[in-house]
Write a protein that holds these residues in place. Structure first.
Motif, PDB file in Angstrom:
ATOM      1  N   LYS A  68      -5.578 -35.472 -33.046  1.00 16.89           N
ATOM      2  CA  LYS A  68      -4.318 -36.136 -32.710  1.00 16.89           C
ATOM      3  C   LYS A  68      -3.865 -37.059 -33.834  1.00 16.89           C
ATOM      4  O   LYS A  68      -2.686 -37.100 -34.190  1.00 16.89           O
ATOM      5  CB  LYS A  68      -4.478 -36.927 -31.413  1.00 16.89           C
ATOM      6  N   ALA A  69      -4.817 -37.793 -34.409  1.00 22.13           N
ATOM      7  CA  ALA A  69      -4.475 -38.709 -35.498  1.00 22.13           C
ATOM      8  C   ALA A  69      -3.976 -37.953 -36.727  1.00 22.13           C
ATOM      9  O   ALA A  69      -3.195 -38.494 -37.517  1.00 22.13           O
ATOM     10  CB  ALA A  69      -5.692 -39.554 -35.863  1.00 22.13           C
ATOM     11  N   LEU A  70      -4.417 -36.695 -36.881  1.00 20.77           N
ATOM     12  CA  LEU A  70      -4.001 -35.873 -38.013  1.00 20.77           C
ATOM     13  C   LEU A  70      -2.825 -34.963 -37.659  1.00 20.77           C
ATOM     14  O   LEU A  70      -2.446 -34.101 -38.468  1.00 20.77           O
ATOM     15  CB  LEU A  70      -5.176 -35.030 -38.502  1.00 20.77           C
ATOM     16  N   ASN A  71      -2.253 -35.155 -36.477  1.00 22.22           N
ATOM     17  CA  ASN A  71      -1.101 -34.360 -36.014  1.00 22.22           C
ATOM     18  C   ASN A  71      -1.412 -32.861 -35.949  1.00 22.22           C
ATOM     19  O   ASN A  71      -0.588 -32.014 -36.319  1.00 22.22           O
ATOM     20  CB  ASN A  71       0.119 -34.617 -36.919  1.00 22.22           C
ATOM     21  N   VAL A  72      -2.616 -32.562 -35.487  1.00 20.35           N
ATOM     22  CA  VAL A  72      -3.038 -31.174 -35.305  1.00 20.35           C
ATOM     23  C   VAL A  72      -3.265 -30.928 -33.814  1.00 20.35           C
ATOM     24  O   VAL A  72      -3.789 -31.795 -33.107  1.00 20.35           O
ATOM     25  CB  VAL A  72      -4.331 -30.886 -36.092  1.00 20.35           C
ATOM     26  N   ARG A  73      -2.870 -29.773 -33.330  1.00 24.91           N
ATOM     27  CA  ARG A  73      -2.998 -29.455 -31.910  1.00 24.91           C
ATOM     28  C   ARG A  73      -4.460 -29.490 -31.486  1.00 24.91           C
ATOM     29  O   ARG A  73      -5.329 -28.882 -32.117  1.00 24.91           O
ATOM     30  CB  ARG A  73      -2.407 -28.072 -31.623  1.00 24.91           C
TER      31      ARG A  73
ATOM     32  N   ARG B 154      -2.352 -28.867 -45.736  1.00 23.36           N
ATOM     33  CA  ARG B 154      -3.171 -30.029 -46.079  1.00 23.36           C
ATOM     34  C   ARG B 154      -4.667 -29.691 -46.121  1.00 23.36           C
ATOM     35  O   ARG B 154      -5.503 -30.585 -46.309  1.00 23.36           O
ATOM     36  CB  ARG B 154      -2.952 -31.145 -45.057  1.00 23.36           C
TER      37      ARG B 154
ATOM     38  N   ASN C 129       5.039 -39.463 -47.977  1.00 23.00           N
ATOM     39  CA  ASN C 129       4.048 -38.448 -47.593  1.00 23.00           C
ATOM     40  C   ASN C 129       3.923 -37.344 -48.637  1.00 23.00           C
ATOM     41  O   ASN C 129       4.063 -36.151 -48.344  1.00 23.00           O
ATOM     42  CB  ASN C 129       4.409 -37.833 -46.234  1.00 23.00           C
TER      43      ASN C 129
ATOM     44  N   GLU D 287      -9.453 -36.959 -30.537  1.00 24.34           N
ATOM     45  CA  GLU D 287      -8.835 -38.156 -31.095  1.00 24.34           C
ATOM     46  C   GLU D 287      -8.586 -38.024 -32.595  1.00 24.34           C
ATOM     47  O   GLU D 287      -7.609 -38.577 -33.126  1.00 24.34           O
ATOM     48  CB  GLU D 287      -9.698 -39.388 -30.812  1.00 24.34           C
TER      49      GLU D 287
ATOM     50  N   ASN E  96      -3.258 -41.328 -45.252  1.00 21.91           N
ATOM     51  CA  ASN E  96      -3.142 -40.143 -44.401  1.00 21.91           C
ATOM     52  C   ASN E  96      -4.488 -39.557 -43.995  1.00 21.91           C
ATOM     53  O   ASN E  96      -4.557 -38.748 -43.056  1.00 21.91           O
ATOM     54  CB  ASN E  96      -2.316 -39.067 -45.120  1.00 21.91           C
TER      55      ASN E  96
END
Length: 540
Positions: A229-234, A248, A289, A226, A303
């Protein structure tokens, strides 16, 4: 004590959430934050409480400065004062604590019948260590600052130093232990842990010790599906910070380090006395961003909220300090910090007239409080008069809201409130109320078909849905009308009545019934001072 229908409904909704009988509210019961269906309420004395706040200047908590603070408190009609306490004053010598300043604040707040939010200025204040005690500043080897990427010293404490964290934990725990015994009536309702923690001048700590941590594996707490996903990482990505988070990585490492430090300080304080606790953020641009070399790195910016939630579960919320210009950015920030897992609270807003309108947006979203910064100015004559003018937009709103504060807090928690604020283009807006739509035009209280005269984009309207056809309307600088929706769309309609009044002890008190010029041309208008109306509509 008389219980209104609103309070009764609130009790029905809230009892299953908090798991205990609060009845009419027991004086002295512990402040707490509760959640239901992604909405939040701050309970004070067992009932929803809306903080109508104000924050003093950084060095205004000293006894000699407090008279002008209390003058501002009275001018603003606020119910909650945000005021710092200083590590350098609390612990002038190692393990020798002085709580005299805390005690003065408690006593004077009670005399003025306001609650307190204490701001712990300690390891971080706006990214620096300037409120650390002198004995810590004098021992840079034991309590070091960050090292920049090129080896340069940075005026910001390292979040990776155990000795600094342990010293902060001891001091903060002592403060909370003192509060537990000295504040049985719960004058203090929340505590801010540090102030705008993070770093300016370096994205992270590049010292040898910090670099070793950075080159090591990402902690398991950040590798949960979770969070990734929130950090847009696989999901499933593992390894070093650089491997997992790419460009980042530096900022995310700093955010995790700062959040873990602050989270452990908060957890230790809560173990002594479990008041609600939060941290505040120096914001970044919410629309573009940007990279962390353009803002304070490591603090709870939008972020990295998922990182802060994972690293510091003892904190009840992260909160935005709003100094950004323009409604597009401000409303975006409010949206980003209004989350099912994060109660909305604005602990600092620039003391400018346009910002008073955002109180309505916070209330409508079920936020727990709002506070302009720098309410105390001092001086006399023209200086005092000018400062009173700066306070006036907030004072007018607080004077209106104070008698109905409990109702507004309960209605916000129940999701009964909607609001619009005037934007820079002064364009009209529509509020969907289900069976009705409210059409709002800005520029003053004149007729709907008249050319408005604009000053600044300060208009606003808040609507409380009391029943299907009955609404409470609060606003300034706008004109409204309605139209039926749903199965009644296109039908003729009119007002059964429009009542102007105010709240007194939670009860609406009628001043007059509006009609004729005041309600023709579609509906009533709102001038410069907030007005409370109660309107009942009917389809013909």
């Amino acid at each position: 004590m008389k219980i209104t229908k609103t309070v009764t409904l609130w009790l029905i909704l809230i009892l299953p959430v908090i798991g205990e009988t609060v009845g009419q509210g027991t004086a002295g019961s512990m402040p707490k934050i509760v959640e239901k269906d992604g909405r939040h309420a701050l309970l004070v004395d067992g009932k929803p409480f809306l903080m109508l706040g104000g924050q003093v200047h950084n060095s205004s908590a000293w006894p000699g400065m407090l008279p002008q603070v209390w003058t501002a408190v009275e001018q603003l009609h606020l119910n909650t004062l945000e005021v710092p306490i200083y590590w350098e004053q609390v612990e002038p010598q190692p393990a020798k604590f002085d709580f005299s300043l805390v005690n003065i604040l408690l006593n004077q707040a009670r005399q003025h019948k306001v609650h307190l939010v204490l701001l712990w200025f300690a390891t971080w204040k706006n990214g620096s260590n300037h409120y650390m005690p002198g004995w810590m500043k004098s021992d840079a080897a034991k309590f070091p600052n960050i090292t920049g990427q090129n080896g340069q010293p940075v005026d910001s404490p390292s979040p990776n130093v155990k000795a600094t964290m342990e010293a902060d934990i001891k001091a903060f725990s002592a403060v909370m232990r003192y509060l537990k015994n000295a504040d049985l009536q719960h004058t203090v309702i929340m505590v801010q842990v540090e102030n705008e923690s993070g770093a300016w001048g370096s994205v992270r700590d590049y010292s040898a010790f910090a670099q070793k941590l950075f080159d090591g594996p990402v902690p398991a707490g950040l590798l949960k599906p979770e969070v990734l996903k929130a950090l847009n990482v696989r999901v499933g990505t593992e390894g070093s910070w650089q491997k997992v988070f790419g460009e980042r990585a530096d900022e995310y490492f700093q955010a995790w380090s700062v959040a873990r430090f602050v989270g452990q300080v908060a957890a230790a304080g809560k173990a002594e006395y479990a008041l609600p606790m939060y941290v505040n953020a120096a914001l970044r641009d919410p629309l573009s961003n940007p990279m962390a070399n353009t803002y304070e790195s490591g603090g709870p910016t939008d972020n990295v909220i998922p990182i802060w939630k994972a690293a510091a579960p003892a904190l009840d919320l992260v909160a935005p300090d709003i100094y950004l210009p323009g409604s597009e950015k401000v409303l975006k920030v409010i949206d980003l910090y209004d989350r099912p897992d994060n109660p909305l609270f604005v602990p600092e807003a620039a003391l400018i007239a346009d910002n008073a309108k955002y109180l309505y947006e916070v209330i409508a979203r079920g936020g727990i409080g709002f506070s302009p910064f720098g309410i105390d100015e001092g001086g006399s004559g023209a200086t005092a008069a000018k400062h009173a003018e700066r306070l006036a937009p907030f004072a007018n709103e607080y004077a209106m809201a104070a008698p109905m504060m409990r109702e507004l807090a309960a209605w916000g928690f129940e999701g009964k409130i909607k609001a619009v604020v005037e934007r820079e283009d002064h364009g009209g807006q529509t509020i969907d109320l289900g069976s009705w739509q409210c059409i709002v035009s800005f520029g003053g209280p004149g007729r709907a078909n008249a050319a408005p005269v604009y000053d600044r984009p300060s208009g606003k309207l808040m609507i409380v849905k009391l029943s299907e056809n009955k609404f409470l309307l609060i606003g300034t600088g706008c004109h409204i009308t309605f139209r039926p929706g749903g199965v009644n769309a296109g039908k003729a309609w009119e007002y059964l009545d429009v009542e102007e009044g105010h709240y007194e002890n939670g009860v609406f008190k009628l001043l007059r019934i509006l009609n004729g010029d005041e309600t023709d041309w579609g509906g009533p208008g709102f001038g410069a001072v907030p007005t409370v109306l109660r309107a009942t509509l009917v389809v013909r």
